[in-house]
Design an enzyme around this catalytic site. Sequence first.
Site, PDB file in Angstrom:
ATOM      1  CG  ASP A 171      -1.984  -0.613   1.249  1.00 36.47           C
ATOM      2  OD1 ASP A 171      -2.539  -0.829   0.149  1.00 36.47           O
ATOM      3  OD2 ASP A 171      -2.659  -1.005   2.175  1.00 36.47           O
TER       4      ASP A 171
ATOM      5  CE  LYS B 235      -7.623   1.160  -1.081  1.00 36.43           C
ATOM      6  NZ  LYS B 235      -8.175   0.751   0.329  1.00 36.43           N
TER       7      LYS B 235
ATOM      8  CG  MET C 169      -8.375   6.833   7.104  1.00 40.32           C
ATOM      9  SD  MET C 169      -9.199   5.505   6.428  1.00 40.32           S
ATOM     10  CE  MET C 169      -9.808   4.855   8.012  1.00 40.32           C
TER      11      MET C 169
HETATM   12  N1  SAH Z   1      -3.372   0.248   9.404  1.00 37.25           N
HETATM   13  C1  SAH Z   1      -3.021   1.886   9.607  1.00 37.25           C
HETATM   14  C2  SAH Z   1      -4.230   2.846   9.439  1.00 37.25           C
HETATM   15  C3  SAH Z   1      -4.701   2.692   8.010  1.00 37.25           C
HETATM   16  S1  SAH Z   1      -5.853   4.187   7.689  1.00 37.25           S
HETATM   17  C4  SAH Z   1      -2.378   1.875  10.979  1.00 37.25           C
HETATM   18  O1  SAH Z   1      -2.446   0.961  11.727  1.00 37.25           O
HETATM   19  O2  SAH Z   1      -1.722   2.690  11.395  1.00 37.25           O
HETATM   20  C5  SAH Z   1      -5.046   5.393   7.133  1.00 37.25           C
HETATM   21  C6  SAH Z   1      -4.902   6.534   7.936  1.00 37.25           C
HETATM   22  O3  SAH Z   1      -3.873   6.274   9.114  1.00 37.25           O
HETATM   23  C7  SAH Z   1      -4.288   7.604   7.358  1.00 37.25           C
HETATM   24  O4  SAH Z   1      -5.452   8.501   7.079  1.00 37.25           O
HETATM   25  C8  SAH Z   1      -3.753   8.483   8.655  1.00 37.25           C
HETATM   26  O5  SAH Z   1      -4.718   9.215   9.415  1.00 37.25           O
HETATM   27  C9  SAH Z   1      -3.193   7.402   9.449  1.00 37.25           C
HETATM   28  N2  SAH Z   1      -1.909   6.905   9.183  1.00 37.25           N
HETATM   29  C10 SAH Z   1      -1.305   6.148   8.959  1.00 37.25           C
HETATM   30  N3  SAH Z   1      -0.142   6.293   8.991  1.00 37.25           N
HETATM   31  C11 SAH Z   1       0.319   7.496   9.390  1.00 37.25           C
HETATM   32  C12 SAH Z   1       1.417   8.306   9.556  1.00 37.25           C
HETATM   33  N4  SAH Z   1       2.734   7.787   9.081  1.00 37.25           N
HETATM   34  N5  SAH Z   1       1.193   9.497   9.877  1.00 37.25           N
HETATM   35  C13 SAH Z   1       0.153  10.147  10.243  1.00 37.25           C
HETATM   36  N6  SAH Z   1      -0.962   9.344   9.967  1.00 37.25           N
HETATM   37  C14 SAH Z   1      -0.871   8.012   9.551  1.00 37.25           C
END
Ligand code: SAH
Length: 496
Positions: free
Chosen positions: A34, A56, A169
């Site tokens: 991803d 995406k 998100m």
């Molecule tokens: N599985 C992921 C989350 C996926 S949803 C996890 O556990 O972190 C995607 C959202 O996660 C993004 O829109 C953002 O809000 C957040 N996100 C993921 N990685 C990030 C990062 N390095 N910095 C800030 N937000 C992050």
Amino acid sequence: MSKVYLVGAGPGDEGLITVKALDKLKEADIVIYDNLANPDLLKHCKIDVEKIYVGKISKNHTLTQEEINELIVEKAIDKKIIVRLKGGDPYVFGRGGEEGEHLYKNGIDFEVIPGITSAIGGLAYGGVPITHREYASSFHVFTGHLKNEEDDLDWATISKLQGTMVFLMGVGNLERICTSLINNGKDSKTPVAMIYKATTPYQKTVVGTIDSIVEIAKEEKIKAPSLIVVGDVVKARAYLNTFEKKPLFGKKVVVTRARVDSSGLAKKLKALGAETIEIPTIKIKAINNCGLNEEIRDIYQYSHLIFTSKNSVTIFFDTLFKENKDVRALSNLKITAIGSETSRVLKEYGIVPDLMPEDYVGEGVVKALEEILNPSDRILFPRSKNARSFMVEALSKVCYLKEVHIYETVKEDLVDNSLLEDFSDVDCISFTSGSTVDNFVDFIGREHLSQLDGVKVVSIGPVTSERVGSYGLSVYREAAEHNVDGLVKAVLDCFR
Ligand code: SAH
């Protein structure tokens, strides 16, 4: 049978992947990844791994979730190891659960390898502990991706929560989140932090309150992906914000040395918070039929062995083993190692050098050796063809010395042209030898050297600096100690 691993890549920082996940990544035949998974992690994969990007990009989904589910199933043929790599933890808003379910229904063997979720790890790098005895004894992670009114969150209940609230998100719905909280009775002065690209060199944090954060985020141009954290834990950032305070945080440093050597330098710079861009300009090439085999067969004739780089150590030992000998063949030799990396690698072969001159420059080394050498001594000196002749000349005056050119540094093929297109946001470039300078100039083209205006040039020592100067560039800092640590110090000095 194939096996699919639903793997968490962690929130961004390459080091925040689990040992188990890394092991699987190394074994994988296919990696389906991803946009939130750090693509640098793919360098650990096998050379012939099939990499499939299903990220995406904004709202234009390259593949729908159903298509991704199908793709994983389709790829799960003939005894393949498939890693489905996802940012953070695969089951935290990563739709990993759906992918697992789809695999189950299709009878495909799978396993999950959890990851550090951005909701916790990303906050930590932003200086915000998700719980804290003084501020919050629970936490709640929400999706801020609220498609329509019907699937809106239960704001009345949420607003009563005392624990830390994290929204993923949520950037696009920031205003709605804040208004809903306030309208449902949450104290509008509750602290809020937003952390953009947490745990990466681009991390940016802004802090406000529920009633001010919308304005602040707009002013500071905070985009996705960002974490939104609401709660008193944000106050702890005052003393827990260590990541953004690293001395090279936010600095982009170009590393030009050979790929095998650059990792040590790049790793040290990264540990200090820098973002490193590796543009290897040279590579190490062993010289075949250089005569080392013959010298090793007659190694008993020698009393001293000198190594000036880790490359000469590894090539020497490769040859030693090919001759069916091992370290015992060296038991009568006094061994000199120049440079801490050289000593470190020697120790990996079970050898503690007899002499490790403190001064790495030829002159200092010769002085140290002169003190222990007798005219009857015989030195074997396997080293680079590109090295200066000074040491050989000086030591040959003391006793017999056999120099063998066992490797040379040759120009690297430029793999990625795009790296050379834009240096406007580069802060610093480091050179570790004259040839790194020559080859870099060759890559970028003399006529484009003005691209480096404003980029601080750091050199490992006087010889390299002179070469930089010969192209009309000026050296901003020269390392006082002519080794990797000295170079790192010089980079640090640029930003003090
Ligand atoms: N599985 C992921 C989350 C996926 S949803 C996890 O556990 O972190 C995607 C959202 O996660 C993004 O829109 C953002 O809000 C957040 N996100 C993921 N990685 C990030 C990062 N390095 N910095 C800030 N937000 C992050």
